[in-house]
Design an enzyme around this catalytic site. Structure first.
Site, short mmCIF file in Angstrom:
data_model
loop_
_atom_site.label_atom_id
_atom_site.label_comp_id
_atom_site.label_asym_id
_atom_site.label_seq_id
_atom_site.Cartn_x
_atom_site.Cartn_y
_atom_site.Cartn_z
N ARG A 77 -30.34 -90.15 15.88
CA ARG A 77 -30.33 -91.04 15.11
C ARG A 77 -31.67 -92.19 14.47
NH1 ARG A 77 -24.25 -92.53 18.13
NH2 ARG A 77 -23.30 -91.24 16.06
N GLY A 101 -19.35 -86.34 17.35
CA GLY A 101 -20.38 -86.15 19.04
C GLY A 101 -19.98 -84.97 19.70
P1 ADP Z 1 -15.67 -84.90 18.73
O1 ADP Z 1 -16.36 -85.69 19.46
O2 ADP Z 1 -16.48 -83.74 18.54
O3 ADP Z 1 -14.83 -85.30 17.87
P2 ADP Z 1 -13.43 -84.92 20.32
O4 ADP Z 1 -14.02 -86.24 21.21
O5 ADP Z 1 -12.36 -85.35 19.80
O6 ADP Z 1 -14.42 -84.04 20.05
O7 ADP Z 1 -13.02 -83.75 21.59
C1 ADP Z 1 -14.31 -83.45 23.03
C2 ADP Z 1 -13.98 -83.57 23.72
O8 ADP Z 1 -12.31 -83.23 24.51
C3 ADP Z 1 -15.13 -82.93 24.82
O9 ADP Z 1 -14.84 -83.82 25.90
C4 ADP Z 1 -13.83 -81.55 25.92
O10 ADP Z 1 -13.96 -81.55 26.76
C5 ADP Z 1 -12.80 -82.01 25.46
N1 ADP Z 1 -12.01 -80.88 25.60
C6 ADP Z 1 -11.49 -80.51 24.69
N2 ADP Z 1 -10.94 -79.47 24.39
C7 ADP Z 1 -9.50 -79.29 25.77
C8 ADP Z 1 -9.04 -79.12 26.95
N3 ADP Z 1 -8.38 -78.26 26.58
N4 ADP Z 1 -8.56 -79.74 28.20
C9 ADP Z 1 -9.29 -81.30 27.93
N5 ADP Z 1 -10.34 -81.55 27.18
C10 ADP Z 1 -10.64 -80.72 26.49
MG MG Z 2 -16.09 -86.97 20.72
#
Ligand code: ADP
Ligand code: MG
Length: 419
Positions: free
Chosen positions: A61, A375
């Protein structure tokens, strides 16, 4: 409906959208539209870097704002930077002071960045007035004042007194109507920085005329923040590939036993509605057909790849299975545009990171227009060692990217548009 007919129908829709609204990027006031020579510029940056035990973990950032900062300094501007950092809840929190961020920015810039003790007040104003051409000042965390999030008029006026023009280069907070993103922009001539300009150009392009087939890859934890873009793209996407815990909610909505998996029980109706809408539009929604399960989440948990209808009892679905990953990769290879948000599994543990790895690598290898946000998704890319150049665009805003692609007018963008 036959595929060709469906494509024609979708083209017609897109053409109509195109003609209705002039491209947002053409209305955006950017650095090209103003002369910053000698001016005091109030720059909103997003310097909210991840910090652990006082050490900055990732300076992406800080790097991201350098082009705008350099361009302003090359024009002999005097730059007063505002940023938020963490969640201080409207009071001064010693650990959330931005001194270390200022020092790191100074190192990257190769120039002194003078950190002030507050972001408003007589002393801050005096320091801003004393600045000379080419000087850089960093204000203290704007969220030490509750008035920042409240978009308070008086607070906005005090911030605005520090500059003659305003530049917003903080895409990550542009979906929030705060004093530093909206209030000040209404009080000073307001422009988008280079980072915000690029985000709007690329993301706006996806809403205008994305190359087909358009493939939306969605994962992560919660459906709340993702359902808006899924619904919006019912009109625009050709494939939806859904993984992560997000998929668990959809699978539960379809009536599958999800065992002890993470899912949102109160959102089953929302998930069901989306699936019905997609079916009536004959959109392709791919949910996992197999999954990596374990009874516990730990570094040495034993994992197993099973078909979805074998999930029961204590099992937790923690990643998409191998078959599903293959199907997803195949669709990704065929896509003309790929939008990815959210990991396919609990990628923080290697046993549950295979799906995210397969999808990330396929997107990186693809020649399609590829846009990634979120993130955790970016963290996964970094952990896998995939170069950012492998993607067309990595958005600096997770929530902001999703809301922009939902077609919402973001408050911080609206104030940067010409009449
Ligand atoms: P981003 O930050 O890319 O937008 P999110 O914050 O929506 O993504 O989601 C990320 C989180 O979701 C991670 O901590 C990941 O471990 C969790 N996650 C993904 N799939 C699963 C699952 N099947 N069970 C539990 N946690 C999950
Ligand atoms: Mg996230």
């Amino acid at each position: 409906m036959a595929l060709a007919a469906r494509l024609i129908k979708m083209h017609a829709k897109r053409f109509a959208i195109h003609n209705l609204s002039p491209k947002m990027i053409e209305k955006l006031r950017t650095l090209k539209d103003a002369d910053f020579a000698g001016k005091r510029v109030l720059l909103r940056a997003d310097l909210n870097v991840p910090v652990k035990d006082g050490v900055i973990q990732d300076d992406t950032r800080l790097q991201a704002v350098l082009p705008t900062l350099r361009q302003l300094l090359d024009a002999d501007a005097r730059v007063v930077i505002m940023t938020h950092f963490g969640r201080p809840k409207g009071i001064a929190v010693p650990e959330l002071k931005v001194d270390a961020i200022g020092a790191a920015l100074s190192d990257l810039l190769g120039k002194e960045v003078r950190k002030l003790d507050d972001c408003i007040g007589a002393e801050v104003e005096a320091a801003a007035l004393e600045m000379e051409a080419g000087d850089v000042v960093l204000l203290e965390n704007t969220r030490f004042h509750a008035e920042e999030k409240a978009n308070d008029d008086e607070f906005s006026k005090q911030l605005a007194a520090l500059g003659e023009v305003y530049v917003n280069d903080a895409f990550g907070t542009i979906h929030r109507a705060h004093a530093s993103t909206v209030g000040v922009a209404k009080l000073l001539p307001a422009y988008a920085g280079l980072l915000v300009e690029r985000e709007i150009e690329v993301l706006g392009g996806l809403l205008q005329n994305a190359a087909k087939p358009v493939c939306l890859v969605m994962g992560g934890a919660k459906i709340d923040t993702k359902i808006g873009i899924l619904q919006k793209f019912l009109e625009r996407a050709d494939y939806f590939l859904i993984g992560g815990a997000l998929a668990n909610t959809f699978l539960a909505a379809e009536g599958y036993n999800v065992g002890k998996s993470l899912y949102q029980e109160d959102k089953l109706d929302v998930a069901r509605e989306f699936l019905l809408a997609a079916e009536s539009k004959r959109e392709f929604v791919y949910l996992p057909t197999d999954t990596i399960v374990a009874d516990e989440v730990s570094a040495d948990a034993e994992s197993l790849d099973v078909l979805i209808d074998a999930v029961s009892g204590e099992m937790k679905m923690l990643d998409i299975g191998k078959l599903t990953a293959e199907t997803f990769v195949k669709s990704i290879r065929e896509a003309g545009t790929i939008i990815w948000n959210g990991p396919m599994g609990l990628y923080e543990f290697p046993q549950f990171g295979g799906g995210t790895k397969a999808v990330a690598e396929a997107i990186a290898e693809s020649n399609a227009v590829s846009v990634v946000g979120g993130g955790d998704s970016i963290d996964a890319i970094n952990n896998l060692g995939i170069a950012h150049e492998k993607f067309t665009h990595i958005s600096t805003g997770g929530g902001a990217m999703l809301e922009f692609l939902e077609g919402k007018m973001l408050p911080g963008v609206e104030v940067l548009l010409a009449e």
